[in-house]
Design a protein around this motif. Structure first.
Motif, short mmCIF file in Angstrom:
data_model
loop_
_atom_site.label_atom_id
_atom_site.label_comp_id
_atom_site.label_asym_id
_atom_site.label_seq_id
_atom_site.Cartn_x
_atom_site.Cartn_y
_atom_site.Cartn_z
N HIS A 35 0.83 -1.21 0.00
CA HIS A 35 0.00 0.00 0.00
C HIS A 35 0.86 1.26 0.00
O HIS A 35 0.51 2.24 -0.66
CB HIS A 35 -0.96 0.01 1.20
N TRP A 37 3.53 1.69 -1.48
CA TRP A 37 3.98 1.88 -2.86
C TRP A 37 2.80 2.22 -3.78
O TRP A 37 2.86 3.19 -4.52
CB TRP A 37 4.69 0.62 -3.35
N LEU A 38 1.73 1.43 -3.73
CA LEU A 38 0.63 1.62 -4.68
C LEU A 38 -0.27 2.81 -4.36
O LEU A 38 -0.92 3.34 -5.25
CB LEU A 38 -0.22 0.35 -4.76
N ASP A 39 -0.33 3.23 -3.11
CA ASP A 39 -1.20 4.35 -2.72
C ASP A 39 -0.50 5.70 -2.91
O ASP A 39 -0.53 6.57 -2.04
CB ASP A 39 -1.66 4.20 -1.27
N GLY A 43 2.60 4.82 -7.73
CA GLY A 43 1.88 3.55 -7.81
C GLY A 43 0.82 3.56 -8.90
O GLY A 43 0.64 2.58 -9.62
N TRP A 94 -5.74 6.50 -6.44
CA TRP A 94 -5.11 5.19 -6.56
C TRP A 94 -6.13 4.07 -6.37
O TRP A 94 -6.04 3.05 -7.04
CB TRP A 94 -3.95 5.03 -5.57
N ARG A 98 -6.89 1.29 -9.35
CA ARG A 98 -6.80 -0.15 -9.08
C ARG A 98 -8.12 -0.85 -9.30
O ARG A 98 -8.17 -1.93 -9.90
CB ARG A 98 -6.30 -0.40 -7.66
#
Length: 111
Positions: A35, A37-39, A43, A94, A98
């Motif tokens: 999270h 990284w992706l948030d 990301g 994000w 996703r």
């Protein structure tokens, strides 16, 4: 760099796995790292690049303070609401990217 047979399928599976794990509450250390990284905008970029490699274009729109809509379309196709392959509306950009990517990847067969 030349792609090897099966690279696209492997990348698709990795992208799906990352998105699937990101849907889980970040209780475990590994999920918190995912999270972290992706948030982020970085990301979002990673997901968008992965989706582009799978044959998708993206549109990301903010609606005031209400949230974000991410929409994926098949690349090379005129983009209209009826040509959307995956879409999602979420409070954070994000999460929208996703969710829309998950929607698109789980609806279509691999390219």
């Amino acid at each position: 760099m030349m792609a090897h047979p099966g690279d696209e399928d492997r990348r698709r599976r990795l992208l799906l796995a990352a998105i699937a794990f990101a849907q889980l509450a970040p209780r475990a250390r590994e999920l918190r790292l995912l999270h972290r990284w992706l948030d982020t905008w970085r990301g979002i970029g990673a997901v968008v690049v992965g989706m582009h490699r799978q044959g998708f274009d993206v549109s990301l729109v903010q609606y005031d303070d209400r949230g974000w809509r991410a929409t994926f379309y098949a690349s090379g196709v005129e983009h209209s609401p009826t040509s959307a392959v995956g879409t999602a509306f979420e409070p954070e950009p994000w999460a929208a990217v996703r969710a829309a990517a998950w929607d698109a990847l789980t609806r279509q067969e691999p390219t």
